[in-house]
Design an enzyme around this catalytic site. Structure first.
Site, PDB file in Angstrom:
ATOM      1  CG  ASP A 152      40.305  39.593  45.737  1.00  9.20           C
ATOM      2  OD1 ASP A 152      39.092  40.325  45.989  1.00  9.20           O
ATOM      3  OD2 ASP A 152      40.839  39.112  44.541  1.00  9.20           O
ATOM      4  CG  PHE A 200      28.553  33.413  41.652  1.00  9.85           C
ATOM      5  CD1 PHE A 200      28.656  33.230  43.619  1.00  9.85           C
ATOM      6  CD2 PHE A 200      29.802  34.009  42.211  1.00  9.85           C
ATOM      7  CE1 PHE A 200      28.873  34.175  44.561  1.00  9.85           C
ATOM      8  CE2 PHE A 200      30.379  34.879  42.651  1.00  9.85           C
ATOM      9  CZ  PHE A 200      29.775  34.894  44.191  1.00  9.85           C
ATOM     10  NE  ARG A 221      28.015  39.059  50.044  1.00  6.27           N
ATOM     11  CZ  ARG A 221      27.541  39.150  51.017  1.00  6.27           C
ATOM     12  NH1 ARG A 221      28.262  38.204  52.271  1.00  6.27           N
ATOM     13  NH2 ARG A 221      26.695  39.544  51.132  1.00  6.27           N
ATOM     14  CG  ASP A 277      41.902  37.782  41.553  1.00  6.81           C
ATOM     15  OD1 ASP A 277      41.187  38.234  41.836  1.00  6.81           O
ATOM     16  OD2 ASP A 277      42.198  36.589  41.667  1.00  6.81           O
ATOM     17  CG  ASP A 305      39.285  42.505  42.759  1.00  8.62           C
ATOM     18  OD1 ASP A 305      38.274  42.446  43.851  1.00  8.62           O
ATOM     19  OD2 ASP A 305      39.221  41.867  42.283  1.00  8.62           O
TER      20      ASP A 305
END
Ligand SMILES: Nc1ncnc2c1ncn2[C@@H]1O[C@H](COP(=O)(O)OP(=O)(O)OP(=O)(O)O)[C@@H](O)[C@H]1O
Ligand SMILES: [K+]
Ligand SMILES: [Mg+2]
Length: 699
Positions: free
Chosen positions: A319, A386, A391, A532, A536
């Site tokens: 990531d 968000f 996005r 993190d 993910d």
């Protein structure tokens, strides 16, 4: 800010650790001392429990054999029988000792961690009022307040505020780290200490199952489960044992036919010498030692299976934000498009971020906001939070006006769908920011039947230092590195270039990350993922090896099967090495063990039968010239037991792993451990035989 890659172990080629660095963990990596052996004796004796022993078929067979010969001893004690019985018990004990020593090293680490889990009080927040409760009374969902000097009473997520936290109790690293609400750095661990400011934490772990609890159980080996490979190997060893059992049992009719008779202790001794006791005794120590080596490198592996998988990794997905970069993405400047004013852009950016709790959003409020109190949140406004899917984030205002900020591609679609125009200079601004590795957030507004772009906010982040060399090392190990990010193509390309990864995937949603891993896996490749963020988590769960950064969210840490306390994305180099070493060590000792048993067969059978009159045919095979059949058998039993002890250090330290091609490595190991395994019994048994036969009256 301090949560950086500057925390390589001193042996890594990375940046020098800060001078304040201290590690509460014992540093003795491969250490194996006679003292540790003595300390492990009580635990080794406890492991004689048949309910535990039965899980190791080979050593269980030895235990049953020992009980049989002990019974035989009681009925008919002779020097030979007693000696064989004692050495059989020694064999079982040595195997248990090996495991106890391996576990003992983890116990020291667990004790250090336990000190961090000391009893503390929590400031529980309920209905706006604060009350003091013992930390052990907290349950998931509780809100607690922590201020400078307070120990965080349990695992949780920061829901309000920013604080610097001393996590040295868990990570061994004394440099403070930032923990803040809203973003990918919101997770806090119970037992760590707040150094400055005030945060509100929502507890996520039930008492008794906190990160520290699990860490302690892990390093103590309490949670250790056999890996599929270990189960398969155990089954193979068990079936080999059955074959040898049949071979030994059928010797008796032969002996009787030729006028002799083999006693029970002789048959048991022979069986124990022939079954693969060496690997049977050391198998679990090898696995524990592998986990242990990871802990010493500040990596917690939740399963042995993950450690094994690490040895075969061919692709590493990373990531971007928070993994390759420091994850401190902050608003740096605002750039208006030609037909919008700077003031107008600042106001819209500010408004769109007022309800945005992410670190990015807060940094925009800080950059664009007027002095405190001058412009408050508007009545009736609906925040649009968000999400990694949309996005975008923003606010819908009561009068029908909407403000948004977000990824260029997302905002463009939003503007055009409402009949707005995408200005050419917006593309230029976006490209300029992206080309420099920054993240552009386009700000737009809509209302009265149309929409328009106001400008772009430049979010800046910093690539962790020392990555390029480490990614080159991974390349040399045959591992391809791929960066995946929700960011746009150009930003991704710039960061990918700066960090030195082999490939990248931009504008990826959590689903895209997951799909990429599945595609790689379908091609038969073993995939590791480091990340993190909560977004993910699905990918971390799907990967064969999912390494969550300790700086990341609880969801990420729960999803992966490893946590890197240093939050170092290149830690995979060490993880892969340790995984490979584990596989190689197990292979080498299995080869040695089986070769050894085959050799013992040829070393002692002829000597045994030489004693039986009329069985002279085998004398020709008796190349060893052992002093007597009894001495031959006792020597073999003694040798068989001592080999276990001799190999404990190797099992714990691991076979030295060279960076050569796997095929060459395999050839070399077969030669060393196969040939070595064939030869050593002849030499060892002969030496012991000479020694035993020199003691008068023994055999
Ligand atoms: N608070 C926010 N408001 C609006 N848009 C945002 C916000 N944060 C990020 N974005 C936009 O959404 C995109 C995806 O962000 P996200 O944090 O989900 O990326 P990601 O998938 O975690 O990838 P990485 O962490 O590698 O950058 C960002 O590139 C940015 O354009
Ligand atoms: K054996
Ligand atoms: Mg992220």
């Amino acid at each position: 800010m301090a949560d950086t890659a500057t925390r390589h172990r001193p042996d890594g080629p990375g940046p020098v650790p800060p001078s304040a660095h201290h590690d509460p963990r014992p540093a003795a990596a491969g250490a194996f001392s006679p003292k540790a052996l003595v300390a492990a004796v009580p635990s080794a004796l406890r492991k004689l429990d048949p309910r535990l022993m039965v899980k190791q078929p080979v050593m269980f067979t030895v235990l049953v054999g020992s009980l049989l010969t002990t019974a035989y001893c009681l009925a008919d004690p002779g020097v030979f029988t007693v000696a064989v019985t004692l050495w059989l018990w020694a064999t079982v004990l040595f195997a248990n000792l090996a495991e106890a020593v391996a576990e003992g090293r983890g116990k020291a680490q667990a004790d250090t961690l336990r000190r961090a889990r000391r009893e503390s009080m929590a400031r529980l927040l309920r209905g706006g009022a604060e009350s003091e409760v013992p930390a052990t009374d907290l349950t998931a969902g509780d809100l607690v307040v922590c201020e400078a000097g307070d120990a965080i009473p349990g695992d949780g997520d920061v829901v309000e505020g920013v604080a610097s936290v001393d996590e040295s109790a868990v990570t061994g690293e004394s440099a403070p780290v930032i923990r803040e609400s809203g973003g990918d750095r919101s997770a806090v661990t119970g037992g760590t200490v707040v150094l400055s400011d005030r945060i509100v934490v929502r507890i996520t772990a039930e008492p008794g199952s906190t990160f520290l609890d699990r860490m302690i159980a892990l390093v103590e080996g309490a949670q250790r489960q056999k890996t599929p490979n270990e189960i398969a190997l155990n089954a193979l060893l068990a079936s080999l044992s059955v074959c040898f059992l049949l071979a030994v049992v059928t010797l008796q009719p032969f002996a009787i036919w030729s006028g002799g008779r083999l006693d029970v202790p002789v048959l048991v001794a022979l069986l124990v010498c022939l079954i693969p006791t060496t690997i049977g005794a050391l198998l679990s120590s090898i696995g524990i030692a592998g986990m242990d080596r990871l802990v010493l490198r500040n990596v917690l592996a939740m399963s042995g299976r993950a450690v094994e998988a690490a040895g075969n990794i061919t692709t590493l997905l990373l990531d971007k934000t928070g993994t390759i970069t420091l994850g401190d993405r902050r608003a740096h400047e605002v750039l208006p498009v030609a037909d919008a004013g700077r003031e107008e852009l600042m106001a819209a950016a500010h408004l769109s971020s007022l309800a945005d709790g992410t670190p990015e959003g807060r940094s925009i409020v800080a950059l664009c906001g007027p002095p405190a109190g001058a412009r408050d949140r508007q009545e009736g406004a609906v925040p649009v939070p968000f999400s990694a899917e949309s996005r975008m984030s923003g606010m819908d205002l009561p009068g029908g006006r909407c403000v948004r900020k977000g990824a260029a591609s997302a905002v463009r679609i939003w503007v055009q769908r409402q009949g707005g125009r995408w200005p050419a200079d917006a593309t230029d601004l976006v490209d300029r920011i992206s080309g420099a590795g920054g993240t552009p957030l386009v700000v737009a507004e809509s209302g009265e039947g149309t929409a328009r772009v106001l400008g772009v906010v430049h979010l800046k982040d910093v690539v962790k230092p020392g990555l390029r060399e480490r990614f080159a090392q991974l390349r040399a190990m045959g591992i391809r590195t791929v960066m995946i990010t929700g960011d746009n193509q150009r930003t991704a390309a710039a960061i990918a270039d700066e960090a030195g990864v082999d490939d990248f995937l931009a504008e990826a949603t959590p689903q895209d990350k997951l799909d990429l891993i599945r595609r790689e896996q379908e091609g038969g490749r073993m995939v590791a993922m480091t990340g993190d963020g909560t977004n993910d988590a699905p990918a971390l769960a799907q990967a064969d090896v999912g390494v969550a950064m300790n700086s990341g969210t609880t969801a990420a840490k729960e999803a992966g099967n490893m946590v890197d306390l240093d939050s170092d994305p290149t830690k995979l180099i060490e993880i892969v090495r340790i995984g490979k070493q584990l596989l190689i060590t197990r292979g080498a000792l299995t080869t040695f063990s089986i070769a050894n048993d085959v050799a013992k067969y040829f070393a002692i059978i002829p000597a045994m039968f030489a004693a039986i009159p009329g069985y002279g045919g085998l004398e020709a095979l008796d190349v060893m010239g052992l002093s007597s059949p009894q001495s031959a058998i006792l020597s073999a039993v003694v040798f068989n037991a001592l080999v276990i002890v001799a190999l404990v250090p190797l099992a714990l330290r691991g076979v030295r792993h060279r960076a050569s091609a796997p095929a060459a490595m395999l050839r070399r190991n077969l030669l060393v451990y196969g040939l070595g395994g064939l030869v050593t019994p002849f030499i060892g048994i002969k030496l012991i035989d000479v020694l035993i036969s020199s003691i008068p009256g023994l055999v």
